[in-house]
Structure formats: structure tokens, C-alpha cells
Design a protein around this motif. Structure first.
Motif, PDB file in Angstrom:
ATOM      1  N   ASN A  34     -12.620 -39.126 -18.549  1.00 29.57           N
ATOM      2  CA  ASN A  34     -11.818 -39.129 -17.321  1.00 29.57           C
ATOM      3  C   ASN A  34     -10.414 -38.582 -17.570  1.00 29.57           C
ATOM      4  O   ASN A  34      -9.426 -39.042 -16.995  1.00 29.57           O
ATOM      5  CB  ASN A  34     -11.735 -40.538 -16.718  1.00 29.57           C
ATOM      6  CG  ASN A  34     -13.099 -41.048 -16.299  1.00 29.57           C
ATOM      7  OD1 ASN A  34     -13.883 -40.329 -15.700  1.00 29.57           O
ATOM      8  ND2 ASN A  34     -13.403 -42.298 -16.655  1.00 29.57           N
ATOM      9  N   ALA A  35     -10.315 -37.572 -18.434  1.00 30.14           N
ATOM     10  CA  ALA A  35      -9.026 -36.976 -18.801  1.00 30.14           C
ATOM     11  C   ALA A  35      -9.042 -35.456 -18.649  1.00 30.14           C
ATOM     12  O   ALA A  35      -8.213 -34.767 -19.229  1.00 30.14           O
ATOM     13  CB  ALA A  35      -8.668 -37.351 -20.235  1.00 30.14           C
ATOM     14  N   GLY A  36      -9.992 -34.941 -17.865  1.00 26.25           N
ATOM     15  CA  GLY A  36     -10.118 -33.502 -17.683  1.00 26.25           C
ATOM     16  C   GLY A  36      -9.219 -32.964 -16.583  1.00 26.25           C
ATOM     17  O   GLY A  36      -8.264 -33.623 -16.156  1.00 26.25           O
TER      18      GLY A  36
ATOM     19  N   ARG B 240     -13.276 -37.023 -32.973  1.00 27.65           N
ATOM     20  CA  ARG B 240     -12.818 -37.493 -31.668  1.00 27.65           C
ATOM     21  C   ARG B 240     -13.267 -36.500 -30.608  1.00 27.65           C
ATOM     22  O   ARG B 240     -13.338 -35.306 -30.872  1.00 27.65           O
ATOM     23  CB  ARG B 240     -11.289 -37.631 -31.679  1.00 27.65           C
ATOM     24  CG  ARG B 240     -10.821 -38.803 -32.528  1.00 27.65           C
ATOM     25  CD  ARG B 240      -9.422 -38.597 -33.065  1.00 27.65           C
ATOM     26  NE  ARG B 240      -9.412 -37.735 -34.230  1.00 27.65           N
ATOM     27  CZ  ARG B 240      -8.315 -37.378 -34.890  1.00 27.65           C
ATOM     28  NH1 ARG B 240      -7.143 -37.830 -34.489  1.00 27.65           N
ATOM     29  NH2 ARG B 240      -8.389 -36.593 -35.946  1.00 27.65           N
ATOM     30  N   MET B 241     -13.536 -36.989 -29.411  1.00 24.71           N
ATOM     31  CA  MET B 241     -14.133 -36.152 -28.378  1.00 24.71           C
ATOM     32  C   MET B 241     -13.557 -36.514 -27.021  1.00 24.71           C
ATOM     33  O   MET B 241     -13.394 -37.689 -26.692  1.00 24.71           O
ATOM     34  CB  MET B 241     -15.653 -36.332 -28.377  1.00 24.71           C
ATOM     35  CG  MET B 241     -16.390 -35.407 -27.445  1.00 24.71           C
ATOM     36  SD  MET B 241     -18.177 -35.611 -27.673  1.00 24.71           S
ATOM     37  CE  MET B 241     -18.773 -34.331 -26.589  1.00 24.71           C
ATOM     38  N   SER B 242     -13.245 -35.479 -26.211  1.00 24.40           N
ATOM     39  CA  SER B 242     -12.657 -35.742 -24.906  1.00 24.40           C
ATOM     40  C   SER B 242     -12.796 -34.526 -24.004  1.00 24.40           C
ATOM     41  O   SER B 242     -12.988 -33.400 -24.470  1.00 24.40           O
ATOM     42  CB  SER B 242     -11.168 -36.097 -25.064  1.00 24.40           C
ATOM     43  OG  SER B 242     -10.578 -36.357 -23.813  1.00 24.40           O
ATOM     44  N   ASP B 243     -12.666 -34.766 -22.691  1.00 25.65           N
ATOM     45  CA  ASP B 243     -12.561 -33.653 -21.746  1.00 25.65           C
ATOM     46  C   ASP B 243     -11.094 -33.296 -21.526  1.00 25.65           C
ATOM     47  O   ASP B 243     -10.770 -32.472 -20.668  1.00 25.65           O
ATOM     48  CB  ASP B 243     -13.245 -33.968 -20.414  1.00 25.65           C
ATOM     49  CG  ASP B 243     -13.009 -35.377 -19.902  1.00 25.65           C
ATOM     50  OD1 ASP B 243     -12.045 -36.017 -20.366  1.00 25.65           O
ATOM     51  OD2 ASP B 243     -13.774 -35.840 -19.035  1.00 25.65           O
ATOM     52  N   ALA B 244     -10.193 -33.892 -22.319  1.00 21.68           N
ATOM     53  CA  ALA B 244      -8.777 -33.553 -22.303  1.00 21.68           C
ATOM     54  C   ALA B 244      -8.519 -32.356 -23.215  1.00 21.68           C
ATOM     55  O   ALA B 244      -9.437 -31.788 -23.824  1.00 21.68           O
ATOM     56  CB  ALA B 244      -7.948 -34.749 -22.756  1.00 21.68           C
TER      57      ALA B 244
ATOM     58  N   SER C  22     -16.048 -35.498 -17.233  1.00 24.62           N
ATOM     59  CA  SER C  22     -16.715 -36.754 -16.870  1.00 24.62           C
ATOM     60  C   SER C  22     -16.336 -37.221 -15.466  1.00 24.62           C
ATOM     61  O   SER C  22     -17.162 -37.825 -14.771  1.00 24.62           O
ATOM     62  CB  SER C  22     -16.368 -37.834 -17.889  1.00 24.62           C
ATOM     63  OG  SER C  22     -14.970 -37.985 -18.023  1.00 24.62           O
ATOM     64  N   TYR C  23     -15.118 -36.946 -15.038  1.00 25.80           N
ATOM     65  CA  TYR C  23     -14.639 -37.430 -13.739  1.00 25.80           C
ATOM     66  C   TYR C  23     -15.511 -36.934 -12.586  1.00 25.80           C
ATOM     67  O   TYR C  23     -15.656 -37.613 -11.577  1.00 25.80           O
ATOM     68  CB  TYR C  23     -13.188 -36.993 -13.553  1.00 25.80           C
ATOM     69  CG  TYR C  23     -12.538 -37.444 -12.267  1.00 25.80           C
ATOM     70  CD1 TYR C  23     -11.961 -38.713 -12.168  1.00 25.80           C
ATOM     71  CD2 TYR C  23     -12.483 -36.607 -11.153  1.00 25.80           C
ATOM     72  CE1 TYR C  23     -11.349 -39.129 -10.991  1.00 25.80           C
ATOM     73  CE2 TYR C  23     -11.877 -37.017  -9.974  1.00 25.80           C
ATOM     74  CZ  TYR C  23     -11.315 -38.268  -9.899  1.00 25.80           C
ATOM     75  OH  TYR C  23     -10.710 -38.666  -8.728  1.00 25.80           O
TER      76      TYR C  23
ATOM     77  N   VAL D  13     -22.199 -41.374 -21.511  1.00 26.16           N
ATOM     78  CA  VAL D  13     -22.232 -41.880 -22.886  1.00 26.16           C
ATOM     79  C   VAL D  13     -21.840 -43.353 -22.918  1.00 26.16           C
ATOM     80  O   VAL D  13     -20.937 -43.787 -22.193  1.00 26.16           O
ATOM     81  CB  VAL D  13     -21.271 -41.068 -23.786  1.00 26.16           C
ATOM     82  CG1 VAL D  13     -21.368 -41.553 -25.238  1.00 26.16           C
ATOM     83  CG2 VAL D  13     -21.586 -39.587 -23.704  1.00 26.16           C
ATOM     84  N   ARG D  14     -22.512 -44.112 -23.760  1.00 25.68           N
ATOM     85  CA  ARG D  14     -22.193 -45.526 -23.943  1.00 25.68           C
ATOM     86  C   ARG D  14     -21.837 -45.801 -25.396  1.00 25.68           C
ATOM     87  O   ARG D  14     -22.342 -45.126 -26.309  1.00 25.68           O
ATOM     88  CB  ARG D  14     -23.371 -46.395 -23.514  1.00 25.68           C
ATOM     89  CG  ARG D  14     -23.676 -46.309 -22.014  1.00 25.68           C
ATOM     90  CD  ARG D  14     -24.867 -47.154 -21.623  1.00 25.68           C
ATOM     91  NE  ARG D  14     -25.145 -47.065 -20.176  1.00 25.68           N
ATOM     92  CZ  ARG D  14     -26.188 -47.606 -19.577  1.00 25.68           C
ATOM     93  NH1 ARG D  14     -27.071 -48.315 -20.305  1.00 25.68           N
ATOM     94  NH2 ARG D  14     -26.360 -47.484 -18.270  1.00 25.68           N
ATOM     95  N   THR D  15     -20.964 -46.773 -25.603  1.00 23.50           N
ATOM     96  CA  THR D  15     -20.615 -47.170 -26.962  1.00 23.50           C
ATOM     97  C   THR D  15     -21.881 -47.518 -27.738  1.00 23.50           C
ATOM     98  O   THR D  15     -22.734 -48.264 -27.257  1.00 23.50           O
ATOM     99  CB  THR D  15     -19.655 -48.372 -26.932  1.00 23.50           C
ATOM    100  OG1 THR D  15     -18.405 -47.940 -26.378  1.00 23.50           O
ATOM    101  CG2 THR D  15     -19.419 -48.925 -28.328  1.00 23.50           C
ATOM    102  N   GLY D  16     -21.998 -46.961 -28.929  1.00 28.62           N
ATOM    103  CA  GLY D  16     -23.176 -47.171 -29.777  1.00 28.62           C
ATOM    104  C   GLY D  16     -24.135 -46.002 -29.772  1.00 28.62           C
ATOM    105  O   GLY D  16     -24.940 -45.850 -30.712  1.00 28.62           O
TER     106      GLY D  16
END
Length: 579
Positions: free
Chosen positions: A441-443, A472-476, A494-495, A503-506
């Protein structure tokens, strides 16, 4: 200068000033109201100087003086200079991110040029988003234009140690978090890391984009790497003022310079310099404004064949932009890339790129490496695709630990920056060095504006264990001065429901840079179930510029331009009527 193609009567400004009618009487009388005699401006090219100076932009702190140098050059060449202020985007001060306003600067630049009686324009920028913003606007406006880069600041220094802006800040902050730097030492670093006006002196986004402006032919040769505090910078500014007058008479407009071949040259140069990941977004946007189709595949193709030869932080460990200038600057680097460049592309000098770099030589082989002694055997960036990023994502292999070139690890997911920031300093956080930290949610829409949050901090418990890099991974995005195994610009974001939202933790994620792949180890059936349960987040804006931004911003793989500003949206508006 080549033979003039324009006469004074054909100047664009003549439409405002030349006719013997009431409307032009008004234009002439208002110019005279400001104290200018007709001899100063009648029949001469009117040159707009778009100045992005402000009291809150340290990168452009010298532009108050430099604009006078540009004006001096314009006057020497027989033009009439007029300064027009444009929005100043200071990377260190503007919240949530200057990327939210890059397109606003582009709109302002285009409309300032189009609406005023100007024949050519000098663009004064340098801090990250000002270079693409100004060039995008000037390209769309279509008048002769030349770019004046702010130049990098001087080397930082603390206790005799050379510091690089951004790159060393991140490293030293980890030492601070680990309890190894006192308050007094930290204050000393703050005062020593940025010692003059000018942009970051590492190979961050500012130096990347000014180099790209030079590589596509929109600056004078060598202009992009002159330190801001160097007297050469003053002389370059006055020369740019003289040259833009010649460009007007020659009708040397951006469309003649900014070809697909020129942008491919820029990509080659960027890869060889160890460029910022932000280069991809900006170059795609700039090229498409020029009507050239450039995309992620062009960057990845260049990455496969162009090695990193500029030994500048953060890809390198030692040198900074001041050293790069002393080693010969961009003309010297391009001289080593001759076999990879189209040397016939036209530049603002009126000469070809090949003619501009003829005679350029490297003065330090450790700063600008020979091709066979490259810092990194492939280009600075790699484009990855897979089920988690079907439209692509970006990593900078030249600035991360090689153990992450092929890696599988469990995800640790954060839905927003505040929750990530709070958790990352929790020494009871369930995390290992093999985890893949995810911020979503950082795109472009989610950030909003795609902030530079992609270099997520290493969890404090791991910092204390000596860990200094992890996946590390992001849409930022991340700062061009940043480093590490950061996967950025995940598209679609993702937004708006891109796979990163599922994606879920794990969950396990596999990255293979050699294969240019990234894969979420979750079945298609499970992803479909998660998608059915996904709820879109609430709107970021309900009014104003942000409302417009959210509805018209394109995704990272398309350059994050507004859809209605790209050349395929529709024909550009004609020249304004002066009646």
C-alpha cells in the motif's frame, strides 16, 4: 552555430509584440512598464529561465546567483532573458514525497512556456524530480530547451572520514541504532555530511537523472557532473544562456534531440553509472512524452550487456561525484561506452553525441573503470517478473549482497509504514535474516505518490547481531542513494489489488536475479480464494490535486505519468490565441 532557420519576424514572441494592433500595444506597454526599452527585446529571442530555487531546497540554494549567470549569457548572445519561478521540489523537505508532485511541475513547466511570449527556455533543476518534471513539461511545450543541472555538493566529511549523502547516512544510522554512536557524534555527522549547496554527491537519483539529461543530449557536454560549488558551474550556466539563443535561431526543438536512440543511449549510460532505480520510472515517462516507446524490457536488455564501470557510491565503496568530475565526468565515461552508444544522435550543441565526446579521456581508471575491469559485470538494475509482480519489479544487484541473487524466504508483511516502523524496533519481533520484509500500500496510489519507503530498515534485533542486508520488497520506491537487496516498484501495486495485496506473513517467496524471476510459493487456487476476500482500501483523497492524481496516475511500469498528459492521449493543444 549553424545557419539560422528563423528570422526575427518568425519568432514566437513576435506574435505578442510585433503586430500594430491594440492587443500588442498592451503587451509592449507592459514590458516598457518594467523599464525595458524596445531595443532590449524587439526582434530578439525571448528566453524563459524556469528557476526551481526556494528557501527550502538546499540542492538549489545557489540558483539565486546562477540565474544571473544564465541571464548574462543570454544577453551576450543577443537574447532577452526573463525569469519564471516554478515549483521547487526538495527531496529532503517535501512530504509525503516529491514524486506526488513531479507531474505537477511538468504541468506547470509546460503551461508557463506555452502561455508566455517566449522563444526558448533554460530549465534550472537538479534535485531528484525536478529534472524529469522540467524536461517532461518542456518536451510537451515543444520550444527549444536546454537543461542546467544544479550539480552535486562537495564531499561530506566527519573526523577525516569522507561521507556520501544518503548512502553513509543509512549505514551510520544502523550504527546509531546498534548503540555505537553518541549524541555528540551523531550531531557531528549531521553537520558534516552535507557541506555545500548542490544535490547528493553519491550516485543517487539526482546525479542519475542529470546524467540522463546529458546522455539524451539536453545539456551542454560535461554539465551534469560539475560540482555546484565549482567555478566551472558558473561558466556552464552562462554558456547555456548563450547557447539557447542559438538554438532558437536554429529551431532546435526537443523533438529533434529526444529520439528513441537518444533514450536508449541514456539507458546504457545509466546502467554503466550504477544508476538509481528511480531512473526507470522517470526515463519511461520522459520518453513517452517525446513520443518514444521505452519500457522495462529496454532496461533489462541493457542490463544484460552493459557493465557498471563508475566506481561511485552506493554501487562502489570509495568515490563520490566530485571524484567522478575530476576523472573526466560523463563525456569520459561515454567515451568508454562508444561501442554501445548511437553516436549520431543530435544534442543541444547542434552537434552529434559522437562529436561532443571526441577527445574525452578518463583521468582515473579506478573511478571510471575500463570495461574489462568493471565494478559489476552486468548493469546496475534488473527487472524481475512473476506471479507476485506480473507487470514487473526492480532490484539493484550492483548494490546488494550477492547471497540474495538467489534466495527463498518467508514473508513478513506490513500493510502501512507506521506499523512497519513500530515493529521494526521491537526486539521481540519474530524475524530472521532469511525473512523477506514486505511493505505494501505504498505505490503510486497507495502511498500516496509512491514514497521512498522501499529500503525498509533492518529489524533492530538483527542490526545488533551484525546483519546489514536482507531481502525487502515493496510497491514503493527507494532513494537512489540507498543500497541493499530491495525489490521495488512492484506492479500492479497492492492498493489497487495487485498480487502483492494477497501475500500473507509466512508465505515463501523465491527470487532468482539470474533468471529475472520472482515467485510467490502459493497455488493459483489459494490466491483466487484470497482475492475473493480482498477489500479495497478507502480513498486517499477526496478533493484537490490529490483527487486528480489518484484518478489519472499510471502505474510504475508505465512511468507514473498522468494518462491525459501522454502523447497517445490526444493531440496537444495549439498555441494560445493572443486576441
Amino acid at each position: 552555430m549553424t545557419a539560422p532557420k528563423k528570422t526575427p519576424e518568425a519568432l514566437r514572441s513576435a506574435r505578442w509584440f510585433a503586430p500594430d494592433d491594440l492587443r500588442s500595444f498592451g503587451h509592449r506597454s507592459r514590458i516598457m512598464q518594467m523599464g525595458y526599452a524596445p531595443e532590449e527585446w524587439m526582434g530578439k529571442p525571448v528566453i524563459a529561465i524556469l528557476n526551481t530555487w526556494s528557501d527550502l531546497n538546499p540542492c538549489h540554494g545557489h540558483f539565486r546567483q546562477r540565474v544571473e549567470d544564465v541571464k548574462r549569457g543570454v544577453l551576450q548572445a543577443g537574447g532577452f532573458p526573463v525569469e519564471l519561478p516554478a515549483i521547487s521540489l526538495s527531496e529532503s523537505a517535501v512530504k509525503p514525497t516529491t514524486m506526488l508532485y513531479r507531474n505537477l511541475l511538468a504541468i506547470e513547466a509546460e503551461e508557463l512556456i506555452r502561455s508566455h511570449p517566449v522563444d526558448g527556455v533554460v530549465l534550472m533543476g537538479g534535485c531528484d524530480k525536478t529534472t524529469p518534471g522540467l524536461l517532461m513539461g518542456a518536451t510537451s511545450a515543444g520550444v527549444p530547451a536546454i537543461y542546467v543541472p544544479a550539480g552535486p555538493m562537495l564531499r561530506g566529511n566527519w573526523k577525516g572520514k569522507v561521507l556520501g549523502s544518503g548512502s553513509d547516512a543509512w549505514k551510520l544510522w544502523d550504527e546509531r541504532r546498534a548503540g555505537k554512536l553518541s549524541d555528540a557524534e551523531w550531531t557531528g555527522i549531521e553537520g558534516g555530511i552535507a557541506r555545500s549547496h548542490g544535490t547528493c554527491m553519491t550516485m543517487g537519483t539526482a546525479s542519475t537523472m542529470t546524467a540522463i539529461a546529458e546522455a539524451i543530449g539536453m545539456t551542454l557536454p560535461g554539465a551534469s557532473s560539475i560540482p555546484a560549488a565549482d567555478a566551472n558551474h558558473i561558466r556552464m550556466c552562462s554558456e547555456a544562456g548563450r547557447r539557447i539563443v542559438g538554438m532558437v535561431w536554429e529551431d532546435l526543438v526537443p523533438a529533434r534531440i529526444q529520439t528513441r536512440a537518444a533514450f536508449l543511449n541514456a539507458i546504457v549510460v545509466a546502467m554503466a553509472m550504477g544508476c538509481s532505480t528511480n531512473a526507470i520510472i522517470h526515463v519511461i515517462a520522459m520518453a513517452r512524452r517525446a513520443g518514444c516507446e521505452i519500457g522495462l524490457d529496454d532496461f533489462d536488455a541493457a542490463s544484460r550487456r552493459v557493465p557498471v564501470i563508475a566506481n561511485i557510491r552506493p554501487s562502489g565503496d570509495t568515490y563520490l561525484m566530485e571524484d567522478f568530475f575530476y576523472a573526466g565526468g560523463l563525456p569520459a565515461l561515454m567515451s568508454r561506452l562508444r561501442g554501445l552508444l548511437d553516436l549520431e544522435t543530435l544534442t543541444v550543441t547542434g552537434r552529434t553525441l559522437g562529436e561532443n565526446i571526441a577527445g574525452a579521456e578518463v583521468c582515473n581508471d579506478d573511478v571510471i573503470r575500463p570495461l574489462e575491469q568493471a565494478l559489476y559485470e552486468e548493469g546496475a538494475l534488473a527487472v524481475l517478473k512473476g506471479n507476485i509482480a506480473p507487470d514487473g519489479c526492480v532490484i539493484k544487484p550492483s548494490a546488494c549482497e550477492r547471497r540474495f541473487f538467489r534466495h527463498t524466504g518467508p514473508a513478513l508483511v506490513f500493510d502501512d509504514y507506521p506499523s512497519m516502523k513500530a515493529a521494526i524496533d521491537d526486539e521481540d519481533l519474530d524475524v530472521s535474516a532469511d525473512h523477506v520484509l514486505i511493505l505494501r500500500n505504498a505505490g503510486p496510489q497507495g502511498g500516496p505518490g509512491m514514497p521512498e519507503w522501499g529500503m525498509l530498515p533492518i529489524p533492530k534485533k538483527l542490526v545488533k547481531q551484525g546483519v546489514r542486508d536482507m531481502l525487502r520488497m515493496s510497491d514503493a520506491r527507494m532513494s537512489g542513494t540507498s543500497y541493499g537487496a530491495c525489490i521495488l516498484h512492484v506492479a500492479p501495486e497492492s492498493y489497487i489489488g495487485g498480487p502483492l495485496a494477497l501475500v500473507r506473513t509466512g508465505d515463501h517467496i523465491t527470487v532468482d536475479i539470474g533468471r529475472r524471476s520472482i515467485h510467490l510459493e502459493v497455488s493459483d487456487e489459494e490466491l483466487a480464494r484470497r482475492r475473493a476476500q480482498w477489500t479495497p482500501p478507502p480513498p486517499r483523497f477526496e478533493r484537490g490535486y490529490g483527487w486528480m492524481f489518484s484518478r489519472h496516475i499510471r502505474q510504475a511500469n508505465d512511468g507514473c505519468d498522468f494518462d491525459f498528459l501522454q502523447t497517445d492521449f490526444g493531440a496537444p493543444v495549439g498555441e494560445p490565441s493572443i486576441y
